[in-house]
Write an enzyme that holds these catalytic residues in place. Sequence first.
Site, PDB file in Angstrom:
ATOM      1  N   ASP A 151      38.796  40.806  45.705  1.00 13.08           N
ATOM      2  CA  ASP A 151      38.616  41.267  44.410  1.00 13.08           C
ATOM      3  C   ASP A 151      37.005  41.229  44.517  1.00 13.08           C
ATOM      4  O   ASP A 151      36.391  40.559  44.963  1.00 13.08           O
ATOM      5  CB  ASP A 151      39.129  40.098  43.663  1.00 13.08           C
ATOM      6  N   ASP A 185      44.453  46.286  40.867  1.00 13.61           N
ATOM      7  CA  ASP A 185      44.840  45.560  39.875  1.00 13.61           C
ATOM      8  C   ASP A 185      44.619  46.344  38.630  1.00 13.61           C
ATOM      9  O   ASP A 185      45.528  46.404  37.633  1.00 13.61           O
ATOM     10  CB  ASP A 185      43.839  44.339  39.445  1.00 13.61           C
TER      11      ASP A 185
END
Length: 210
Positions: A151, A185
């Site tokens: 991430d 995401d």
Amino acid sequence: MSLKKSIVLIIIILLIDQISKVYIKTHFQLQQSFEVFSWFQIYFIENDGMAWGTKISDFVSFIDDRTAKVALTLFRVVAIFGIGYWLFDVTKKHKPKVLIIAIALIFAGALGNIIDSVFYGVLFNDSYGQVATFLSETGGYDSLLHGKVVDMLYFPLIEVDLPSWLPFYGGKRFNFFEPVFNVADVAISTGFIMLIVFNKKAFPKAEIEV
């Protein structure tokens, strides 16, 4: 929208997702950040669980973290086949374009994170105090199915110290928006938002003949 066009969309999202992850993994140390704007940073973290770092073992105490990780990864793999079949089915039946795009986004995002979970532990060494190397001579940081999701997108839109008189949270630092996420995401979230916002277009009711 045809199946070929949806596959092209999936490939584009996967390329952007994986290129960004590989770049971050091979240029940043873990928790290293770079400020793009005051409200947007590139901040490298790794997610070992579900959304927002939640783990199955947080809910099921008798399962250890490694077993839970494998179970989660296998569940994602099974789920991606289900989403893939759904995409094939709706394109074959010429369902609304918004539905096909939404499913394609969800599929691409889910597949992007599955690649991390399945392969990254083998493909990269760890990022603790160093920049990771792709296919390092010393081997990866973990085994197959134990990879961590990369991430890097962080939007600290509001950062304030809460007043001390506030119950429970007084004096603490409030950060909005705190979660760190990735392109996959974004694709998944966009797909679900499309299904909610354009629900009537995505799932039109069949006209009843009188």
